[in-house]
Design a protein around this motif. Sequence first.
Motif, PDB file in Angstrom:
ATOM      1  N   THR A  19       0.833  -1.202   0.000  1.00 29.09           N
ATOM      2  CA  THR A  19       0.000   0.000   0.000  1.00 29.09           C
ATOM      3  C   THR A  19       0.865   1.248   0.000  1.00 29.09           C
ATOM      4  OG1 THR A  19      -1.753  -1.159   1.178  1.00 29.09           O
ATOM      5  CG2 THR A  19      -1.806   1.250   1.243  1.00 29.09           C
ATOM      6  N   ARG A  22       2.518   1.831  -3.346  1.00 31.00           N
ATOM      7  CA  ARG A  22       1.565   2.310  -4.349  1.00 31.00           C
ATOM      8  C   ARG A  22       1.314   3.808  -4.177  1.00 31.00           C
ATOM      9  NH1 ARG A  22      -4.675   0.356  -5.264  1.00 31.00           N
ATOM     10  NH2 ARG A  22      -5.033   1.565  -7.146  1.00 31.00           N
ATOM     11  N   GLU A  56      -9.511   5.703 -10.348  1.00 32.18           N
ATOM     12  CA  GLU A  56      -9.861   4.338  -9.983  1.00 32.18           C
ATOM     13  C   GLU A  56     -11.377   4.174  -9.869  1.00 32.18           C
ATOM     14  OE1 GLU A  56      -8.293   1.277  -6.740  1.00 32.18           O
ATOM     15  OE2 GLU A  56      -9.901   2.558  -5.972  1.00 32.18           O
ATOM     16  N   LEU A  88      -8.895   2.332  -3.431  1.00 32.25           N
ATOM     17  CA  LEU A  88      -7.819   3.286  -3.219  1.00 32.25           C
ATOM     18  C   LEU A  88      -8.293   4.399  -2.291  1.00 32.25           C
ATOM     19  CD1 LEU A  88      -4.914   4.069  -3.886  1.00 32.25           C
ATOM     20  CD2 LEU A  88      -5.782   5.295  -5.887  1.00 32.25           C
ATOM     21  N   THR A  92      -6.148   5.451   0.936  1.00 29.34           N
ATOM     22  CA  THR A  92      -5.513   6.770   1.030  1.00 29.34           C
ATOM     23  C   THR A  92      -6.073   7.622   2.154  1.00 29.34           C
ATOM     24  OG1 THR A  92      -7.052   7.753  -0.563  1.00 29.34           O
ATOM     25  CG2 THR A  92      -4.969   6.888  -1.436  1.00 29.34           C
TER      26      THR A  92
END
Length: 111
Positions: A19, A22, A56, A88, A92
Amino acid sequence: MPYKFKSRATADLIMLDATARRLLDILGKDTTGHGIITVEQIPGAIAALEQAVQREEEQRAAAKETQDADEDAQRDEAPAGAWDPVSLRQRTAPFLDMLKRSAAQGREVTW
């Protein structure tokens, strides 16, 4: 190896390797060692993450519209949650909160 993000404006944030990598890739940051997001870089980092989340979500919506009957049948037979990966946006959220709080107090984020 988990990543530990630090800021003097918030508590530490620990993320699993995949994670964190990314998110750092989205920000164009090096994932091989320690790094920093300066106060000046935070607004751009927030914008980049929010744009990635939006992309996304658009891709997920398009994919959902184009699923065929076979995939629907497989989904009905799969265990609950098997077709609902963590988005995502969810991944985030804590990092965006850290960035926003750090920007408000004029503090950088390091890892």
